[in-house]
Design an enzyme around this catalytic site. Structure first.
Site, mmCIF file in Angstrom:
data_model
loop_
_atom_site.group_PDB
_atom_site.id
_atom_site.type_symbol
_atom_site.label_atom_id
_atom_site.label_comp_id
_atom_site.label_asym_id
_atom_site.label_seq_id
_atom_site.Cartn_x
_atom_site.Cartn_y
_atom_site.Cartn_z
ATOM 1 N N ASP A 67 0.892 -1.209 0.050
ATOM 2 C CA ASP A 67 -0.131 -0.270 0.180
ATOM 3 C C ASP A 67 0.989 1.146 -0.216
ATOM 4 O O ASP A 67 2.087 1.222 0.222
ATOM 5 C CB ASP A 67 -0.953 0.016 1.155
ATOM 6 N N ASN A 134 -7.631 -2.181 14.535
ATOM 7 C CA ASN A 134 -8.924 -2.568 14.132
ATOM 8 C C ASN A 134 -9.034 -4.017 13.271
ATOM 9 O O ASN A 134 -10.137 -4.038 12.605
ATOM 10 C CB ASN A 134 -9.553 -1.610 13.170
ATOM 11 N N HIS A 136 -7.352 -4.360 10.402
ATOM 12 C CA HIS A 136 -6.970 -4.305 8.955
ATOM 13 C C HIS A 136 -5.740 -4.832 8.398
ATOM 14 O O HIS A 136 -4.832 -5.145 9.099
ATOM 15 C CB HIS A 136 -6.988 -2.765 8.514
ATOM 16 N N GLU A 141 -9.671 -1.930 5.378
ATOM 17 C CA GLU A 141 -10.297 -1.539 6.587
ATOM 18 C C GLU A 141 -11.818 -2.507 6.828
ATOM 19 O O GLU A 141 -12.336 -2.807 5.736
ATOM 20 C CB GLU A 141 -10.937 0.081 6.816
HETATM 21 C C1 F6R Z 1 1.442 -1.317 6.223
HETATM 22 C C2 F6R Z 1 0.150 -1.794 6.277
HETATM 23 C C3 F6R Z 1 -0.883 -1.868 7.670
HETATM 24 C C4 F6R Z 1 0.217 -2.191 8.825
HETATM 25 C C5 F6R Z 1 -0.544 -2.085 10.012
HETATM 26 C C6 F6R Z 1 0.052 -2.208 11.391
HETATM 27 O O1 F6R Z 1 1.876 -1.423 5.132
HETATM 28 O O2 F6R Z 1 -0.287 -2.461 5.281
HETATM 29 O O3 F6R Z 1 -1.374 -2.749 7.490
HETATM 30 O O4 F6R Z 1 0.992 -3.320 8.711
HETATM 31 O O5 F6R Z 1 -1.245 -0.727 10.218
HETATM 32 O O6 F6R Z 1 0.965 -0.925 11.316
HETATM 33 P P1 F6R Z 1 1.966 -0.946 12.669
HETATM 34 O O7 F6R Z 1 3.258 -2.069 12.279
HETATM 35 O O8 F6R Z 1 2.550 0.397 12.615
HETATM 36 O O9 F6R Z 1 1.367 -1.275 13.934
#
Ligand code: F6R
Length: 238
Positions: A67, A134, A136, A141
């Site tokens: 992403d 959450n 995701h 989401e």
């Molecule tokens: C990032 C992504 C997100 C993160 C998730 C956890 O490329 O796709 O799904 O893996 O938000 O983020 P952290 O590791 O910062 O808690």
């Protein structure tokens, strides 16, 4: 689904790096799906260390990131393009790296272009995922309907709050992103999900309950035939 319980975040990173060492040893021209966020920092440090020690080689490998914020300049310090260059791409020797283009004039056309690029590369061998508080995965989401291919999404309040820690005071935080869809993630041969820290305890608890909570996108992974979750004790306590 296989679960590997680690004593610490450092152990998660070492165990995950072992997957990459094995993957690239077995198939040097692997296509790797990569993620960003706080959880991946230690893994990328470990991969850089192993590369510098001559224990891993990316020279035949390609990567596709999950992403990117939208819209965002590649040069923006918080773009995932900057994150990947700073933490991994400028320090190892990938043959080719790709991310969704946060600068694209037409985001919908960019989603189709990214899907076509991924498809013509042959799909992902090993997909790396983190999990949002959450639930995701990528920026898919919680929703009633999940996109299969790359899509433009609005970020939820909880994701904006969680990621605000990376943006300076007064710095504009994008509230949209381009993300691989659930279908692209599922088409990966193998999936690695890293979960660390007490803040992820509650969502990890819902995942391990074993029911298919459709409002927790990560639960959809329960249906994939080759998922390994590497988790530390802090996150596993929830
Ligand atoms: C990032 C992504 C997100 C993160 C998730 C956890 O490329 O796709 O799904 O893996 O938000 O983020 P952290 O590791 O910062 O808690």
């Amino acid at each position: 689904m296989k679960k590997i319980l680690c004593d610490s975040y450092e152990e998660i990173c070492r165990v995950a790096a072992d997957f990459y060492t094995r993957q690239l040893g077995d198939k040097p021209d692997s296509i790797l799906g990569l993620a960003t966020g706080g959880t991946m920092i230690g893994l990328y440090e470990e991969l850089v260390r192993r590369y510098q020690e001559g224990k891993i080689d990316f020279s035949k490998a390609r990567s596709f990131n999950l992403d990117e914020y939208y819209p965002i300049k590649k040069s923006h310090p918080q773009s995932y393009d900057s994150y990947m260059r700073e933490n991994l791409f400028d320090k190892v020797n990938f043959l080719k790296t790709s991310l969704p283009d946060g600068e694209a004039a037409d985001p919908i056309a960019e989603c189709s272009r990214y899907d076509e690029e991924l498809e013509s590369a042959g799909g992902i061998d090993l997909m790396l995922l983190g999990i949002g508080v959450n639930g995701h995965i990528g920026f898919n989401e919680p929703a009633k309907t999940y996109h299969l291919g790359t899509n433009l999404v609005g970020l939820t309040e909880s994701t904006l709050v969680a990621n605000s820690r990376f943006f300076g005071p007064g710095e504009r935080q994008p509230d949209q992103a381009l993300t691989m869809g659930i279908g692209s993630i599922f088409a990966s041969n193998k999936i690695l999900l890293l979960i660390s820290g007490t803040s992820k305890g509650q969502i990890a608890g819902r995942l391990f309950e074993g029911n298919l909570h459709t409002d927790v996108p990560a639960c959809l992974l329960l249906l994939h035939p080759d998922v390994t979750i590497i988790i530390d004790r802090e996150a596993d306590g929830g």
